[in-house]
Design a protein around this motif. Structure first.
Motif, PDB file in Angstrom:
ATOM      1  N   ILE A   7       0.842  -1.210   0.000  1.00  0.00           N
ATOM      2  CA  ILE A   7       0.000   0.000   0.000  1.00  0.00           C
ATOM      3  C   ILE A   7       0.871   1.252   0.000  1.00  0.00           C
ATOM      4  O   ILE A   7       0.596   2.207  -0.735  1.00  0.00           O
ATOM      5  CB  ILE A   7      -0.965  -0.016   1.200  1.00  0.00           C
ATOM      6  CG1 ILE A   7      -1.998  -1.126   0.998  1.00  0.00           C
ATOM      7  CG2 ILE A   7      -1.648   1.330   1.376  1.00  0.00           C
ATOM      8  CD1 ILE A   7      -2.878  -1.385   2.191  1.00  0.00           C
ATOM      9  N   LYS A   8       1.953   1.250   0.777  1.00  0.00           N
ATOM     10  CA  LYS A   8       2.863   2.404   0.790  1.00  0.00           C
ATOM     11  C   LYS A   8       3.507   2.614  -0.574  1.00  0.00           C
ATOM     12  O   LYS A   8       3.626   3.727  -1.061  1.00  0.00           O
ATOM     13  CB  LYS A   8       3.955   2.228   1.847  1.00  0.00           C
ATOM     14  CG  LYS A   8       3.512   2.511   3.245  1.00  0.00           C
ATOM     15  CD  LYS A   8       4.686   2.384   4.201  1.00  0.00           C
ATOM     16  CE  LYS A   8       4.257   2.626   5.615  1.00  0.00           C
ATOM     17  NZ  LYS A   8       5.371   2.548   6.565  1.00  0.00           N
ATOM     18  N   GLU A  12       3.007   5.935  -2.815  1.00  0.00           N
ATOM     19  CA  GLU A  12       4.131   6.809  -3.149  1.00  0.00           C
ATOM     20  C   GLU A  12       4.416   6.858  -4.643  1.00  0.00           C
ATOM     21  O   GLU A  12       4.745   7.906  -5.186  1.00  0.00           O
ATOM     22  CB  GLU A  12       5.389   6.349  -2.406  1.00  0.00           C
ATOM     23  CG  GLU A  12       5.314   6.561  -0.909  1.00  0.00           C
ATOM     24  CD  GLU A  12       6.522   5.987  -0.187  1.00  0.00           C
ATOM     25  OE1 GLU A  12       7.487   5.580  -0.868  1.00  0.00           O
ATOM     26  OE2 GLU A  12       6.499   5.942   1.047  1.00  0.00           O
ATOM     27  N   ASN A  13       4.311   5.725  -5.311  1.00  0.00           N
ATOM     28  CA  ASN A  13       4.722   5.653  -6.709  1.00  0.00           C
ATOM     29  C   ASN A  13       3.573   5.439  -7.688  1.00  0.00           C
ATOM     30  O   ASN A  13       3.790   5.445  -8.889  1.00  0.00           O
ATOM     31  CB  ASN A  13       5.748   4.534  -6.882  1.00  0.00           C
ATOM     32  CG  ASN A  13       6.985   4.791  -6.059  1.00  0.00           C
ATOM     33  OD1 ASN A  13       7.502   5.898  -6.047  1.00  0.00           O
ATOM     34  ND2 ASN A  13       7.451   3.783  -5.347  1.00  0.00           N
ATOM     35  N   ALA A  17       4.420   1.470  -9.599  1.00  0.00           N
ATOM     36  CA  ALA A  17       4.580   0.321  -8.714  1.00  0.00           C
ATOM     37  C   ALA A  17       3.590  -0.780  -9.093  1.00  0.00           C
ATOM     38  O   ALA A  17       3.937  -1.962  -9.108  1.00  0.00           O
ATOM     39  CB  ALA A  17       4.380   0.732  -7.262  1.00  0.00           C
ATOM     40  N   LEU A  18       2.376  -0.387  -9.416  1.00  0.00           N
ATOM     41  CA  LEU A  18       1.371  -1.355  -9.827  1.00  0.00           C
ATOM     42  C   LEU A  18       1.803  -2.074 -11.110  1.00  0.00           C
ATOM     43  O   LEU A  18       1.660  -3.293 -11.227  1.00  0.00           O
ATOM     44  CB  LEU A  18       0.025  -0.660 -10.029  1.00  0.00           C
ATOM     45  CG  LEU A  18      -1.169  -1.557 -10.301  1.00  0.00           C
ATOM     46  CD1 LEU A  18      -1.383  -2.520  -9.145  1.00  0.00           C
ATOM     47  CD2 LEU A  18      -2.408  -0.722 -10.536  1.00  0.00           C
ATOM     48  N   MET A  19       2.364  -1.325 -12.043  1.00  0.00           N
ATOM     49  CA  MET A  19       2.819  -1.930 -13.290  1.00  0.00           C
ATOM     50  C   MET A  19       3.959  -2.921 -13.042  1.00  0.00           C
ATOM     51  O   MET A  19       3.998  -3.999 -13.644  1.00  0.00           O
ATOM     52  CB  MET A  19       3.287  -0.849 -14.278  1.00  0.00           C
ATOM     53  CG  MET A  19       3.673  -1.425 -15.625  1.00  0.00           C
ATOM     54  SD  MET A  19       4.128  -0.203 -16.841  1.00  0.00           S
ATOM     55  CE  MET A  19       5.695   0.347 -16.210  1.00  0.00           C
ATOM     56  N   VAL A  20       4.878  -2.584 -12.152  1.00  0.00           N
ATOM     57  CA  VAL A  20       5.996  -3.486 -11.840  1.00  0.00           C
ATOM     58  C   VAL A  20       5.471  -4.785 -11.245  1.00  0.00           C
ATOM     59  O   VAL A  20       5.873  -5.877 -11.651  1.00  0.00           O
ATOM     60  CB  VAL A  20       6.998  -2.800 -10.886  1.00  0.00           C
ATOM     61  CG1 VAL A  20       7.983  -3.818 -10.312  1.00  0.00           C
ATOM     62  CG2 VAL A  20       7.737  -1.695 -11.600  1.00  0.00           C
TER      63      VAL A  20
END
Length: 60
Positions: A7-8, A12-13, A17-20
């Protein structure tokens, strides 16, 4: 605890981050599919080898 880190990272990103995580998940799926095919091929080769050995004349 792991979900808090996720979640952090998302907060933040954002979408990066979801794509990674999505790409890592898809890579894992591809690796599992490849492993499954390789295991099946190995099983077929073992069966073929066994059949060939059974049909060959044995030396005594």
């Amino acid at each position: 605890m792991m979900s808090d880190a996720l979640i952090k990272a998302l907060a933040e990103n954002g979408p990066w981050a979801l794509m990674v995580f999505y790409l890592l998940y898809r890579d894992l799926q591809k690796d599992q599919a490849t492993r499954s095919v390789l295991d099946k091929n190995t099983q077929i080769l073992v069966e073929m080898t066994t059949m060939i050995r059974e049909r060959l004349p044995r030396e005594r």
